[in-house]
Design a protein around this motif. Sequence first.
Motif, PDB file in Angstrom:
ATOM      1  N   VAL C  22       0.828  -1.205   0.000  1.00  0.00           N
ATOM      2  CA  VAL C  22       0.000   0.000   0.000  1.00  0.00           C
ATOM      3  C   VAL C  22       0.859   1.251   0.000  1.00  0.00           C
ATOM      4  O   VAL C  22       0.523   2.265  -0.575  1.00  0.00           O
ATOM      5  CB  VAL C  22      -0.912   0.000   1.251  1.00  0.00           C
ATOM      6  N   ILE C  23       2.006   1.155   0.666  1.00  0.00           N
ATOM      7  CA  ILE C  23       2.783   2.366   0.854  1.00  0.00           C
ATOM      8  C   ILE C  23       3.670   2.613  -0.351  1.00  0.00           C
ATOM      9  O   ILE C  23       4.646   1.961  -0.598  1.00  0.00           O
ATOM     10  CB  ILE C  23       3.637   2.246   2.124  1.00  0.00           C
ATOM     11  N   ASN C  27       5.553   7.883  -0.339  1.00  0.00           N
ATOM     12  CA  ASN C  27       5.186   7.908   1.072  1.00  0.00           C
ATOM     13  C   ASN C  27       6.381   7.631   1.946  1.00  0.00           C
ATOM     14  O   ASN C  27       6.542   8.234   3.005  1.00  0.00           O
ATOM     15  CB  ASN C  27       4.101   6.867   1.349  1.00  0.00           C
ATOM     16  N   VAL C  30       8.422  10.677   2.516  1.00  0.00           N
ATOM     17  CA  VAL C  30       7.738  11.582   3.436  1.00  0.00           C
ATOM     18  C   VAL C  30       7.837  11.061   4.863  1.00  0.00           C
ATOM     19  O   VAL C  30       8.130  11.809   5.797  1.00  0.00           O
ATOM     20  CB  VAL C  30       6.256  11.745   3.028  1.00  0.00           C
ATOM     21  N   VAL C  31       7.598   9.762   5.000  1.00  0.00           N
ATOM     22  CA  VAL C  31       7.657   9.194   6.351  1.00  0.00           C
ATOM     23  C   VAL C  31       9.052   9.364   6.935  1.00  0.00           C
ATOM     24  O   VAL C  31       9.223   9.695   8.109  1.00  0.00           O
ATOM     25  CB  VAL C  31       7.250   7.704   6.326  1.00  0.00           C
ATOM     26  N   LEU C  33      11.220  11.682   6.291  1.00  0.00           N
ATOM     27  CA  LEU C  33      11.386  13.081   6.703  1.00  0.00           C
ATOM     28  C   LEU C  33      10.653  13.338   8.010  1.00  0.00           C
ATOM     29  O   LEU C  33      11.158  14.019   8.902  1.00  0.00           O
ATOM     30  CB  LEU C  33      10.848  14.020   5.618  1.00  0.00           C
ATOM     31  N   LEU C  34       9.447  12.786   8.099  1.00  0.00           N
ATOM     32  CA  LEU C  34       8.673  12.985   9.319  1.00  0.00           C
ATOM     33  C   LEU C  34       9.403  12.417  10.523  1.00  0.00           C
ATOM     34  O   LEU C  34       9.426  13.019  11.595  1.00  0.00           O
ATOM     35  CB  LEU C  34       7.297  12.320   9.188  1.00  0.00           C
ATOM     36  N   VAL C  35       9.988  11.234  10.326  1.00  0.00           N
ATOM     37  CA  VAL C  35      10.697  10.613  11.448  1.00  0.00           C
ATOM     38  C   VAL C  35      11.889  11.475  11.846  1.00  0.00           C
ATOM     39  O   VAL C  35      12.162  11.687  13.025  1.00  0.00           O
ATOM     40  CB  VAL C  35      11.151   9.187  11.075  1.00  0.00           C
TER      41      VAL C  35
END
Lengths: 297, 425, 295
Positions: C22-23, C27, C30-31, C33-35
């Motif tokens: 799914v990912i 994504n 982005v994930v 970077l978020l982490v």
Amino acid sequence: MATLQQREMRAGYLFILPAYIIYLAFLLLPMLAALGLSFAQMDRISWDIEWVGFENFEWILSDPRFWKTFRNTFYFISMAVIGNVGLGLLIALALDRAIPAPILYLLRLAYFLPVLVSLAFVSFIWKFLYSTDLGVINYFLRQVGLSNVPWLTSSSMAMFSVVIMDVWKNMGFFIIIFLAALQGVPRRLMEAASIDGAKGWTVLRRIKIPYIAPVILFCITYATIGGLQVFDSIKILTDGGPGDATRSVVMYMVSEAFNVGDLGTGAASAMILFLTIGIVVAVQFGLVRLLSFKGRQ
Amino acid sequence: MKHLLSTLTLIAGLTGSAAIAQVLSDETATIKITQWVADDVLAATEAAIERFAEKYPNVTIDASYVPVGAGSWGEYNNAVINEVAAGNAPDIVGAAIEGFEELGATGVLMNLEQIVATDEDAQAVMAGIEGNMLDGMRNKGTGELNFFPTQWNNIVMFYNKDMFDAAGVDYPASDWTWDDFLTTAQALTIKDGSGNTTQFGYFVPGFNFGIQPWFFTNSASILDEAWVEPTVTAPEYGESLQFLSDLINTHGVAPAYEPGVGTEKFTAGQVAMFSAGHWPVPSIRDAGMENVGVQHMPMNTVQTTVFGIGGLAITKDTQNAELAWAFLTELAGDEYQQGLADGGASIPSVRAYATTPEYVAWPDNSEIFYETAATALPVPSPSNFAQVQEISDRYLGTFLNGEVSLEDTISGMDRELQRAMARAQ
Amino acid sequence: MKPAVLPENASFSHRLQSAMRVIHWRNWVVVALLVLGAIIMVLPFLWTFSTSLRPISEAYRLPPSFLPDQLDFNSYAELRDGPIPFLGMYWNSFLVATVVTVSVIITSAMAAFAFSRLRFAGSNILFGSMLAGLMVPPALVLIPLFFGLASIGAIDTLWALILPALANPLAVLMMKQFMQSQPREYEESAFVDGASYWTIFWRISLPQMGPPIAALSIIVFTTSWNNFLLPLVFIRSFDAMTLPVGILSLFGSYGPEKLSVILAAVTLSIMPLLVVFLIAQRFIVESIASTGIKK
């Protein structure tokens, strides 16, 4: 026998009674008292009051330091609101996707953690981190070959450093709000758009943003009101310094009232702040009405 | 009238009272005392409360401590005044000299002169105190003796002997000059390969009390002797400011100016010298540093330093004047002085306790602490001290970080101080 | 990218594979970077915690530690045994925060009930006047509050911290917004059945208010716990002091000489808020969703 309508009215008043009495006693009345106090001079020890008309206001408005704090506060807001709401929105948009639940949970926690902690505490911590020659941040900058940044010791940097800490602290609050708002966007709209072949950007612009526009406005207003009243963080980080570079209006007010002991002037500067908040909020609402009106056309 | 009565009763009660440690009274009362937060103050007060409880078992002492935060006496003064303003005036107030004028000017403090005149023990205590310091206790405005002396502090130069040894530099002599100081600081500033300074020679004091010697040793000061007229336009004052600024910005022997004493920088081995009174001694000892010495501050025109003295006052409105005085003397008496000496944070005001072999054993050369009492000058403490301190802090901040020129700093300070002092009259 | 529907008894690896499919790669970026961002957010806390575990004299030494490199619990012991009654202040903070939270929730729920369900003359004006209170800076009312509280002898008691905090227009706003979005059927049928207003409120309306109650609990509790300005000005004695000002006392009269002790105190102060958040955080998201969108 009271009519149904009368019963309802009586119940209404009774139900709001506790909250309203407290509001009257601890918000409204003190506000009016402050209004009165701003036209007087009061001695702290003897509680003597002397009416002086507009003298306090004249004193403040002719004090270049007051205008400096005013400018500082607006400078602070312009950076802090953009930082808090803007970054908050960006990160919320980034978080609004299919991420495995445990990771999402941890991410939300990490971004919201600073919000939970007392501003006073984090200010202490950041003060050590920011120390120019002996602080943690500059230590690492030196390790990678850069030179010391005078975070809190340079007039031009200081306010910027304060904003960084403010955004770090408050961004999480807005992230959560935006996340919730984004989760309220109907999936049907999104699915319909993807069926029509719309890509990520378009979906963003045409559907998500307009849908959460009222929330964005609420956040901007809320952040502005909060920013206009900033006190704790600056007091501890820099105590208004260097010089008056980071002094906010509320700091000036507290200093006048409690340091100098001039309560009337302190109250007057607080009144001016209150008026400013009112004007700013009114302007923001006015802008919204204007924009949404045009939007409807 | 009420005040006169209470003072008379107090005197009447004292004449003919013997100081024996047995239950002296069964009276029930509560005495409120407000002081500032400091480990030694807390310890001494607790000890005094215990001793007092043996003599007056039914008297409760309600002690509160106000956080002061990096030597901001202005804020402490405010806190006390707020207490009075709220109708919660304590019976006994502790204060440092920075608050004597300000608190005395409120008119809520008793004149202790007559009481002391009838209390032999109190007189004995005062006789053991350096005359120069006692002069600083009297209120300049009213001439009253509002505060009974308890402890005092000054500013000396602490230095890290290990660092001196490593750099091959002689320990400072007692009459060393500003030039000697600069050379020493330069020798003790160490940079690493990439040009970063890993060890600074000195930490410029970021607190009002600590920076005064740099003016005094140049025959300058922020206010005149009577603490009424600003004297920042004198060339000597500007000279001192420039010297300090050069330490940071020209010679690079001191880190960027920041508020604080710098004790933690010293114990972390980041600076070789710093200026403080006796109060950091416990922290330095606890940090495990053994090779530490103290010396007089370097002189330019005159060898002197600053001193601040602490005292206890009784408020006029107290309901228990006798008991308050009894506790006050307990708090300021012999055992207290010994407690001060043992604790090490403040200097006992009575010479005998500050000159015992144990007391002067460490840091090296600790005799100078009480030595300075004869020639030290009191920290300028006008009745609007809080405001003066705030103005001074602000201008020093922007000058010492190199942002505002000397001329602008002096003219700005002068203008604001003139306004503030005029407002205070 | 619709998630594939898996049969009930699909194996773990099957599910994992399906989830990962799914990912999209974008994504992942982005994930990541978020982490990274999340780590930056958390760094100051790591520093706080690790430094609190250093020996008292070592706290300032560079290089700093982000993970505890020593386990010296002296700082925590000093808090417990030291002259400043830290535990007492902990209790004060807790007491004040709890009393304020419970009172605010009840009074604002009652007011919200009136404003959203009942009709009475002047309700709009009264509500509007309360909203105006949102714009009042606490600093403005500080001085009059000081004298007002002084005249009733509340200065230097916990009441000085509790009473002013009970006035909370934001709470009324949030409750009202939420209540308005709830269906009225249950209340109306209860009313037809002859129940009193109080019974309707207590038995029907209030239980439905789960999300805003949870959210407000966190917000009000946290704000009260962290309040710095009020205790600074209103409280003198250790007996009535709360944590933020208490920690200021740890600074002693001459600066932060005992950094690790201060940081130990800070670490301990964060703990309860962490717990409160972890328990109730899902409610915040739900509740703010209902108030935010309605605006």
